[in-house]
Design a protein around this motif. Structure first.
Motif, PDB file in Angstrom:
ATOM      1  N   GLU A   1       4.985  -3.712 -12.248  1.00  9.23           N
ATOM      2  CA  GLU A   1       4.014  -3.544 -11.157  1.00  9.23           C
ATOM      3  C   GLU A   1       2.985  -2.461 -11.498  1.00  9.23           C
ATOM      4  O   GLU A   1       3.318  -1.428 -12.084  1.00  9.23           O
ATOM      5  N   LYS A   2       1.746  -2.718 -11.128  1.00  4.50           N
ATOM      6  CA  LYS A   2       0.684  -1.741 -11.264  1.00  4.50           C
ATOM      7  C   LYS A   2      -0.061  -1.631  -9.940  1.00  4.50           C
ATOM      8  O   LYS A   2      -0.357  -2.639  -9.313  1.00  4.50           O
ATOM      9  N   LEU A   3      -0.356  -0.409  -9.538  1.00  8.12           N
ATOM     10  CA  LEU A   3      -1.100  -0.175  -8.300  1.00  8.12           C
ATOM     11  C   LEU A   3      -2.421   0.503  -8.630  1.00  8.12           C
ATOM     12  O   LEU A   3      -2.474   1.401  -9.489  1.00  8.12           O
ATOM     13  N   GLN A   4      -3.449   0.104  -7.931  1.00 12.50           N
ATOM     14  CA  GLN A   4      -4.780   0.660  -8.181  1.00 12.50           C
ATOM     15  C   GLN A   4      -5.133   1.676  -7.102  1.00 12.50           C
ATOM     16  O   GLN A   4      -4.900   1.445  -5.913  1.00 12.50           O
TER      17      GLN A   4
ATOM     18  N   SER B   1      -4.925  16.884   0.069  1.00 10.34           N
ATOM     19  CA  SER B   1      -5.594  15.620  -0.238  1.00 10.34           C
ATOM     20  C   SER B   1      -4.725  14.443   0.155  1.00 10.34           C
ATOM     21  O   SER B   1      -3.507  14.573   0.334  1.00 10.34           O
ATOM     22  N   ILE B   2      -5.359  13.289   0.290  1.00  8.23           N
ATOM     23  CA  ILE B   2      -4.660  12.031   0.501  1.00  8.23           C
ATOM     24  C   ILE B   2      -5.127  11.051  -0.568  1.00  8.23           C
ATOM     25  O   ILE B   2      -6.327  10.972  -0.868  1.00  8.23           O
ATOM     26  N   ILE B   3      -4.167  10.353  -1.169  1.00 10.78           N
ATOM     27  CA  ILE B   3      -4.446   9.337  -2.176  1.00 10.78           C
ATOM     28  C   ILE B   3      -3.823   8.030  -1.706  1.00 10.78           C
ATOM     29  O   ILE B   3      -2.674   8.018  -1.257  1.00 10.78           O
ATOM     30  N   ILE B   4      -4.568   6.956  -1.810  1.00  8.86           N
ATOM     31  CA  ILE B   4      -4.065   5.654  -1.388  1.00  8.86           C
ATOM     32  C   ILE B   4      -4.136   4.699  -2.573  1.00  8.86           C
ATOM     33  O   ILE B   4      -5.186   4.536  -3.200  1.00  8.86           O
ATOM     34  N   TYR B   5      -2.988   4.078  -2.866  1.00 13.61           N
ATOM     35  CA  TYR B   5      -2.898   3.063  -3.905  1.00 13.61           C
ATOM     36  C   TYR B   5      -2.587   1.714  -3.258  1.00 13.61           C
ATOM     37  O   TYR B   5      -1.916   1.648  -2.231  1.00 13.61           O
ATOM     38  N   SER B   6      -3.062   0.661  -3.895  1.00 12.00           N
ATOM     39  CA  SER B   6      -2.845  -0.675  -3.344  1.00 12.00           C
ATOM     40  C   SER B   6      -2.485  -1.654  -4.450  1.00 12.00           C
ATOM     41  O   SER B   6      -3.003  -1.562  -5.568  1.00 12.00           O
ATOM     42  N   LYS B   7      -1.602  -2.607  -4.130  1.00 12.27           N
ATOM     43  CA  LYS B   7      -1.231  -3.639  -5.087  1.00 12.27           C
ATOM     44  C   LYS B   7      -2.343  -4.666  -5.165  1.00 12.27           C
ATOM     45  O   LYS B   7      -2.763  -5.168  -4.124  1.00 12.27           O
TER      46      LYS B   7
ATOM     47  N   LEU C   1       0.860  -1.193   0.000  1.00 10.58           N
ATOM     48  CA  LEU C   1       0.000   0.000   0.000  1.00 10.58           C
ATOM     49  C   LEU C   1       0.892   1.238   0.000  1.00 10.58           C
ATOM     50  O   LEU C   1       1.902   1.279   0.713  1.00 10.58           O
ATOM     51  N   ILE C   2       0.530   2.214  -0.821  1.00  9.76           N
ATOM     52  CA  ILE C   2       1.243   3.499  -0.861  1.00  9.76           C
ATOM     53  C   ILE C   2       0.232   4.622  -0.647  1.00  9.76           C
ATOM     54  O   ILE C   2      -0.808   4.667  -1.303  1.00  9.76           O
ATOM     55  N   ALA C   3       0.566   5.519   0.261  1.00 11.74           N
ATOM     56  CA  ALA C   3      -0.292   6.683   0.515  1.00 11.74           C
ATOM     57  C   ALA C   3       0.496   7.956   0.249  1.00 11.74           C
ATOM     58  O   ALA C   3       1.639   8.099   0.699  1.00 11.74           O
ATOM     59  N   PHE C   4      -0.119   8.868  -0.493  1.00 10.28           N
ATOM     60  CA  PHE C   4       0.451  10.193  -0.733  1.00 10.28           C
ATOM     61  C   PHE C   4      -0.409  11.204   0.021  1.00 10.28           C
ATOM     62  O   PHE C   4      -1.628  11.268  -0.190  1.00 10.28           O
TER      63      PHE C   4
END
Length: 607
Positions: free
Chosen positions: A565-568, A601-607, A544-547
């Motif tokens: 790799e692709k993160l959604q 803002s906060i954006i969260i991406y997940s594998k 998980l990546i959070a910006f």
């Protein structure tokens, strides 16, 4: 140490009264409704007892000391007439519980929700909270934390002025209404933590000093004489406190206790009262088949409270930490007065997320000393963090919440930041829908002189943070209390609805995402570019990546991933469905991509 039960024990045809009064040469049980005065018999260690037949629940009583003055029972279970009037016999075993299947919630799974009984609902009672249980379930929280409910003077108080630790505040509904609330929560898979105060007693109705040596003359607290945990006669004071903690968890089925200001609990004996309390709670957990937790509030940044006894600690389960709050508060408000002078740097927020304590041995300009120690060997489940709580809002001059100090988009961003950390998240009532009503400090002592002293004391405290304290609301005013009540009306307000839905999404993610479920501080990295933060967490193959962009402008950053790799994207606080300005970040993140992030803002991406 032999423990002595000290509150009235009701049996089928009698009641055993026991009190600790080593200062008295004689003690009589007074039953005003019956016109009786019954001599009590001395026991060892300063206890007095008598067993009286034909005593039923509802019987009022006092203890007369040395054939002179009469006082309510220090271990009273009920004070229906308030702090100065007679105590009431009640049989807590008469309550019929329906929570046999309840097994509790471990700290790593907790989503805590702190609330004040008097201001949470329009009724200001335990019944009022019960009516909101379906709402809390819809939100997704699974643990409520009640501010103290021990009997205090008057009807309006935060609860930290309690003078009868065993009695449930009469204006909230008393003992059986609290039991009903706990029972209903458990049937709805919600745990209940109770805030308890073991460092001092309140100022009005405080008669325990007439009975025994409850207070220490060696130390001091900002709120009154500290409790005697290590001086002469302290064994029985310790018994008083331990019996109180056990009562809440055994008789009221409370899941855990939040221990107020343990840094003002002074004990230099070989076995600290916190350790003794933890050992007794562990024994109780074994007997009940449910784990009962102890959570400390401390401003010492000291893991000794939560370390195992074998590692030189006291064995508590978790503790509050202010550093995350201070780091994020100063970052978004720019405040630098009082204890905020030590915070405000972006890297401090990163450290509070990665290591919990910002100060783990560094020098504090506010404290004028170094303080804190390392959390390296302590998992995230041992730390409770928050963006707001009763203290951080209520100790402000105007009782203003963070959304009022910042804005709607920032409030969503800091919410997301809390839920992606590996620590236990805690909300303060109303923040989940963007409540803008203040939360003031309030009291309603019966003594006008005492109310005046409280008001003057508050103004002195505010001077560390605010140059002009003339606008301070009088704590004893009805305005301070009434204005602190939640406004609700979520369905009729688009902004509140959007915030509530956003919190629901974050809580759902926290409870179900395989990375966020694990309170792991080690599998985490965080970097900052100004006020833009990038946090990565992983567990096995899951990632998980959070910006988090706290800047008042759009920010761009390069992204390095594995080549295939692709993160959604799974959360974007700027989405219009949450009344945001609109998404600009892509739905899919790939290697070597330049990512644009909406301001605030906060954006969260997940594998």
């Amino acid at each position: 140490m032999k423990y002595q039960t000290i509150f009235p024990l009701v049996q089928e045809s009698s009641c055993e009264f026991t009190t600790w009064a080593p200062k008295a040469n004689s003690v009589h049980l007074e039953l005003p409704q019956k016109g009786q005065s019954i001599e009590m018999q001395p026991l060892e260690s300063g206890y007095w007892t008598v067993n009286v037949k034909k005593i039923s629940s509802g019987t009022r009583y006092k203890y007369r000391l040395n054939n002179k003055d009469s006082f309510p029972d220090p271990a009273s279970l009920s004070q229906p007439g308030g702090v100065h009037e007679a105590s009431e016999v009640i049989n807590t075993k008469a309550f019929k519980w329906n929570d046999d299947k309840w097994k509790g919630i471990p700290p790593e799974d907790m989503i805590q929700y702190e609330l004040h009984t008097g201001t949470f609902s329009s009724e200001g009672t335990f019944k009022g909270i019960q009516k909101k249980i379906s709402y809390l379930k819809k939100l997704g929280i699974n643990t409520i934390e009640l501010l103290p409910v021990a009997q205090f003077s008057g009807k309006r108080n935060w609860g930290y002025d309690g003078v009868y630790p065993f009695a449930v505040q009469n204006s909230y509904g008393g003992a059986f209404e609290l039991m009903k609330l706990v029972d209903e929560c458990h049937q709805n898979k919600i745990a209940v933590i109770l805030d308890v105060v073991y460092n001092h007693f309140g100022p009005e109705g405080n008669y325990v000093g007439n009975f025994g040596h409850y207070f220490s003359g060696k130390y001091s607290t900002p709120w009154g004489n500290p409790v005697n945990f290590d001086g002469p006669h302290s064994d029985q004071v310790r018994n008083f406190i331990i019996q109180n903690a056990l009562m809440w968890c055994r008789d009221f089925h409370i899941d855990g206790l939040r221990l107020d200001a343990v840094h003002s609990i002074f004990d230099f004996g070989a076995r600290h009262i916190m350790q003794e309390l933890a050992e007794n709670m562990e024994d109780l957990s074994y007997k009940t088949g449910r784990k009962h937790y102890l959570i400390a509030e401390s401003h010492l940044n000291d893991v000794r409270y939560i370390n195992a006894v074998s590692a030189g600690g006291y064995g508590l389960d978790a503790q509050w930490t202010d550093d995350f709050h201070h780091a994020i508060h100063t970052l978004v408000t720019g405040e630098k007065k009082g204890y905020y002078m030590d915070f405000g740097k972006p890297q401090q927020l990163s450290k509070s997320i990665k290591d919990v304590f910002v100060f783990d041995g560094q020098y504090s300009e506010f404290r004028k000393k170094s303080y804190g120690n390392s959390t390296k060997n302590n998992p995230g489940k041992q730390f409770v963090i928050f963006n707001q709580n009763h203290d951080q809002i209520g100790n402000r001059l105007r009782g203003d919440r963070l959304i009022s100090l910042t804005d709607f988009e920032t409030a969503k961003t800091i919410a997301g930041a809390m839920f992606v950390t590996p620590n236990i998240p805690m909300l303060f009532m109303g923040e989940e829908y963007g409540e803008r009503n203040p939360f003031y400090y309030f009291v309603s002592h019966l003594d006008p002189k005492l109310n005046k002293l409280v008001s003057e004391g508050r103004k002195k405290e505010f001077k560390d943070f605010f140059a002009d304290t003339s606008a301070a609301i009088a704590p004893d005013s009805r305005t301070a209390f009434n204005d602190s009540k939640l406004s609700w009306n979520i369905e009729g307000d688009a902004e509140k609805t959007a915030m509530f839905d956003f919190y629901r999404e974050l809580i759902h993610l926290r409870k179900n995402h395989p990375v966020l479920q694990i309170p792991d501080k080690d599998n985490l990295t965080i970097t900052e570019d100004g006020k833009l933060f990038k946090m990565e967490r992983w567990h096995g193959e899951k990632r998980l990546i959070a910006f988090m962009n706290f800047e008042d402008k759009e920010k761009s950053t390069g992204v390095q991933l594995d080549s295939k790799e692709k993160l959604q994207k799974i959360v974007d606080s700027s989405a219009t469905k949450w009344k945001g300005p609109g998404e600009i970040a892509p739905a899919i993140l790939v290697d070597n991509q330049n990512l644009s992030i909406q301001k605030k803002s906060i954006i969260i991406y997940s594998k």
